[in-house]
Design a protein around this motif. Structure first.
Motif, PDB file in Angstrom:
ATOM      1  N   GLU A   1       0.863  -1.161   0.026  1.00  0.00           N
ATOM      2  CA  GLU A   1      -0.138  -0.021   0.068  1.00  0.00           C
ATOM      3  C   GLU A   1       0.908   1.270   0.111  1.00  0.00           C
ATOM      4  O   GLU A   1       0.471   2.371  -0.539  1.00  0.00           O
TER       5      GLU A   1
ATOM      6  N   PRO B   1      -2.725   1.694  -7.693  1.00  0.00           N
ATOM      7  CA  PRO B   1      -3.882   1.364  -8.844  1.00  0.00           C
ATOM      8  C   PRO B   1      -3.853   2.200  -9.882  1.00  0.00           C
ATOM      9  O   PRO B   1      -3.623   3.636  -9.679  1.00  0.00           O
TER      10      PRO B   1
ATOM     11  N   TYR C   1      -3.811  -9.156  -4.039  1.00  0.00           N
ATOM     12  CA  TYR C   1      -3.744  -7.910  -4.752  1.00  0.00           C
ATOM     13  C   TYR C   1      -3.693  -8.219  -6.194  1.00  0.00           C
ATOM     14  O   TYR C   1      -4.472  -7.187  -7.068  1.00  0.00           O
TER      15      TYR C   1
ATOM     16  N   ARG D   1     -14.360  -4.849  -9.580  1.00  0.00           N
ATOM     17  CA  ARG D   1     -13.528  -5.875  -9.513  1.00  0.00           C
ATOM     18  C   ARG D   1     -14.047  -7.401  -9.765  1.00  0.00           C
ATOM     19  O   ARG D   1     -13.352  -8.151 -10.192  1.00  0.00           O
TER      20      ARG D   1
ATOM     21  N   ASP E   1      -8.710  -2.372   2.225  1.00  0.00           N
ATOM     22  CA  ASP E   1      -9.491  -1.731   1.238  1.00  0.00           C
ATOM     23  C   ASP E   1      -8.628  -1.681  -0.110  1.00  0.00           C
ATOM     24  O   ASP E   1      -9.050  -1.729  -1.142  1.00  0.00           O
ATOM     25  N   PHE E   2      -7.413  -1.143   0.243  1.00  0.00           N
ATOM     26  CA  PHE E   2      -6.509  -0.992  -0.592  1.00  0.00           C
ATOM     27  C   PHE E   2      -6.433  -2.237  -1.512  1.00  0.00           C
ATOM     28  O   PHE E   2      -6.102  -2.178  -2.857  1.00  0.00           O
TER      29      PHE E   2
ATOM     30  N   ASP F   1      -9.842  -3.423  -3.408  1.00  0.00           N
ATOM     31  CA  ASP F   1      -9.790  -2.441  -4.482  1.00  0.00           C
ATOM     32  C   ASP F   1     -11.153  -2.462  -5.000  1.00  0.00           C
ATOM     33  O   ASP F   1     -11.313  -2.777  -6.325  1.00  0.00           O
ATOM     34  N   SER F   2     -12.292  -2.553  -4.333  1.00  0.00           N
ATOM     35  CA  SER F   2     -13.678  -2.561  -4.717  1.00  0.00           C
ATOM     36  C   SER F   2     -14.365  -1.332  -4.113  1.00  0.00           C
ATOM     37  O   SER F   2     -14.749  -1.413  -2.954  1.00  0.00           O
TER      38      SER F   2
ATOM     39  N   ARG G   1     -15.865  -1.910   0.402  1.00  0.00           N
ATOM     40  CA  ARG G   1     -14.920  -1.228   1.361  1.00  0.00           C
ATOM     41  C   ARG G   1     -15.597  -1.438   2.437  1.00  0.00           C
ATOM     42  O   ARG G   1     -16.803  -1.499   2.845  1.00  0.00           O
TER      43      ARG G   1
END
Length: 701
Positions: free
Chosen positions: A61, A68, A116, A438, A650-651, A654-655, A659
């Protein structure tokens, strides 16, 4: 939601390790949980694993390389995937000692990278854990020189088994390795383009070395079967192909395009004799073949164990895919409000029984398959360590058992994930179809797992053949049916098991996984007996062994392999959830997860249970269905907290709709507005303004 038990524990006080989820629309759902989520996270993962994963996630992160961005071209995607993979090695998450002695660290790192980006996880795994592990476990002291170069990424590796014309039938591969005693070299050769190594992960633009499987021949054309060789295919300083090697990329795929899959042909490529991975057998400088196994079964068992590692890793990675999809869909479902009683407020869609029964069985499957894949990975490490100790007898049996489990396990996990991700996509409605959320990329990236390391339906034949072989030896007076991991020991009591019947009186009696466990044991025994009888009938009809096996797959052996693996998963999770060391606050939720996965899976075999006589009367099937609905209702209020235990930050997730804060619409709206050129006029606007309507259409108007 914090309990007194949480507040009184030194480990649980570490808020930095397990921070409280942000307050927001999901807070009310979390407050309804029946268990302390921090305590479950620590029991499930362990303090050390949680800290390790947090270290990995935090590093990614905070590193701009992992930020992203918009979907790049295939070439750019492969470039950035390699740079990220190289950076992972630079972080030294897995020092040599940990890579060799701490298998739980290896599995944890693969899970982190898979969460990831699956292309990154596959690139890393193929290099370190397939190429590197193959050299370490199938080679000898003379091959240890490669290990430091692998760990530092000075060289980059791939695993070259499949050919253009042969994939599942590995015994028929046609690449050759002829030994030349005059120069003490092997000559690696592809007789024609159909023998080109194909679909090899990492080979396309990146790999400098490959473990190449070829048919070994000593002088006088004596064949010794398939062996593995370390072959340099590119110069590490220029990435140009080595002399005699033609190597390239197979092209754009449906998913996982950050992983470069390639092909290679070898034109009389000479390699030193020492680059034969010689744990199975070696060749003397004079050209004499020396076998290291007393019998063919031992050699075959070692080979199967070596080839199982890729399937075990796929099980782990595909389970992570399902974990991510379920996390997104359940957080969405707990905050997405639609419909409701007349004159009342709209209710979260998770309150609807249909939504619960679409998603919660896949949540249970995530926990069950995660536990099974981790335990199978530990067994694989035990196998590899035993081979290094030259413990041939037990390891050969263990290798065959792991091969059977990983073959069906890869099939079950990848199919379950594929169906589950699609269900999660649909359960999120139109929002689930937006790429930014995602679910589409998870589905596409998971798709090849149904084929990589063997087509799922073909792999199931490996498992059924293993079971039928055990059954035949038993009937021929071969003693007890047993195995190192004890997954087949129950078959020794098959005669008694087949006499049992479903004797449950009410749906409430089904709410423990022991009920499904007993039913599964009967089902596997029944299918094994049916498959054996079908095979004998085919033989008595004059068919060859090949024809008889082929005619037994549909309705018999395929179902047998899947039921056997489901039983193994159910048994492992049942034993885990019922062990005495489970803390009392966690017992109920874990046992409900275990029971739901077991009954939901068993329910797919209802027709067979009736056909074989284990079920009778309409109430048997109805009780199982009723119990599934009850378990879904019981787990509904725990689902968001269960997701908090397994979901990455959350990172990594990625949605926007998944979250942790549950700000569904705010997050999605912000993500849409941040998209590329979303508010700009179309670049082709002048075509709209200046181009006349086509004549024929204009006249019709």
């Amino acid at each position: 939601m914090a309990s007194t038990r949480e507040e009184g524990s030194d480990e649980l006080r570490d808020v930095a390790l397990l921070p409280e989820p942000p307050r927001g629309p999901l807070w009310a759902a979390r407050a309804r949980a029946s268990f302390p989520w921090r305590e479950l996270a620590l029991f499930w993962e362990g303090n050390d694993t949680l800290r390790f994963k947090k270290t990995v996630f935090s590093a990614l992160e905070n590193d701009p390389l992992f930020a992203p961005g918009a979907a790049p071209s295939v070439e750019k995607y492969q470039e950035v995937t390699f740079l990220r993979c190289k950076r992972v090695f630079e972080y030294d998450f897995l020092p040599l000692e940990d890579a060799l002695q701490r298998p739980e660290r290896v599995m944890s790192l693969i899970q982190c990278l898979s969460a990831y980006d699956l292309s990154l996880a596959a690139t890393f795994s193929l290099h370190l854990l397939t190429f590197g592990s193959m050299i370490y476990t199938s080679g000898s002291e003379r091959h240890l020189k490669y290990i430091p170069e692998i760990l530092s990424a000075e060289i980059f590796g791939c695993f070259a088994l499949t050919e253009l014309s042969h994939g599942s039938n590995t015994k028929a591969i046609r690449t050759t390795a002829h030994y030349d005693p005059a120069t003490e070299e092997f000559i690696i050769h592809s007789p024609d383009f159909e023998a080109a190594k194909f679909w090899v992960g990492n080979m396309s633009k990146l790999a400098t070395h490959a473990v190449v499987f070829a048919q070994l021949y000593t002088p006088a054309d004596q064949g010794h079967g398939i062996h593995a060789f370390v072959v340099q295919i590119r110069d590490p300083k220029t990435l140009l192909p080595m002399p005699g090697v033609t190597v390239g990329d197979v092209g754009r795929k449906l998913g996982q395009n950050g992983l470069g899959n390639g092909f290679a042909m070898f034109h009389q490529v000479r390699i030193p004799r020492q680059d034969l991975l010689n744990r199975m057998g070696d060749v003397t400088p004079e050209g004499t073949y020396v076998a290291n196994f007393k019998d063919v079964r031992q050699r075959f068992g070692q080979s199967l164990g070596s080839l199982s590692s890729g399937r075990v890793f796929i099980m782990a990675m595909t389970t992570v895919n399902l974990k991510l999809a379920v996390s997104i869909a359940l957080r969405f479902s707990a905050t997405r409000r639609q419909f409701g009683p007349a004159g009342g407020e709209e209710v979260p869609v998770l309150e609807y029984q249909m939504q619960q029964c679409r998603l919660l069985p896949y949540l249970a499957a995530t926990w069950a398959l995660d536990h099974f894949s981790r335990s199978l990975f530990l067994a694989l490490q035990e196998l590899q360590q035993g081979l290094l100790r030259n413990d041939w007898n037990r390891q050969a049996e263990l290798g065959r058992e792991i091969h059977a489990l990983s073959s069906a396990g890869k099939s079950l996990a990848s199919w379950t994930a594929q169906r589950g991700i699609q269900e999660c996509r649909e359960a999120c409605g139109g929002h689930g179809y937006l790429a930014v959320n995602r679910l589409g990329s998870l589905r596409d990236d998971n798709d090849p797992n149904c084929t990589y390391e063997g087509d799922n339906n073909v792999l199931l034949q490996q498992t059924s053949n293993y079971l039928l072989g055990l059954w035949a030896r038993r009937r021929q007076g071969g003693g007890r049916i047993e195995s190192p991991l004890k997954t087949v020991d129950f078959l020794d009591a098959c005669a008694d098991t087949l006499g049992q019947r479903f004797a449950v009186c009410s749906p409430e009696d089904c709410l423990d996984s022991s009920v499904a466990l007993a039913a599964y044991e009967w089902l596997v025994c029944y299918l094994l007996q049916e498959s054996h009888q079908k095979f004998n009938q085919e033989k008595q009809s004059g068919n060859s062994d090949f024809e008889a096996r082929n005619n037994c797959q549909v309705y018999y052996c395929r179902s047998l392999a899947l039921a056997f693996l489901e039983l193994a998963v159910v048994r492992r999770f049942h034993e885990f959830s019922h062990q005495p060391r489970v803390p009392p606050p966690l017992q109920a939720v874990l046992r409900r997860l275990s029971a739901l996965y077991a009954l939901w899976s068993l329910n797919q075999h209802t027709a067979l249970l009736y056909r074989g006589g284990y079920f009778s009367g309409e109430q048997a099937g109805k009780m199982v269905e009723s119990a599934i609905l009850t378990l879904c209702a019981q787990l509904k209020d725990d689902s968001v907290a269960l997701v908090d235990v397994i979901a990455p930050p959350d990172f990594i997730l990625d949605s926007p709709i998944g979250r942790a804060d549950g700000e569904l619409y705010k997050n999605l709206w912000g993500a849409v507005l941040q998209g590329d050129k979303v508010l700009e006029r179309a670049s082709w606007w002048s075509e709209f303004v200046n181009k006349p309507v086509v004549g024929s259409l204009k006249s019709n108007l």
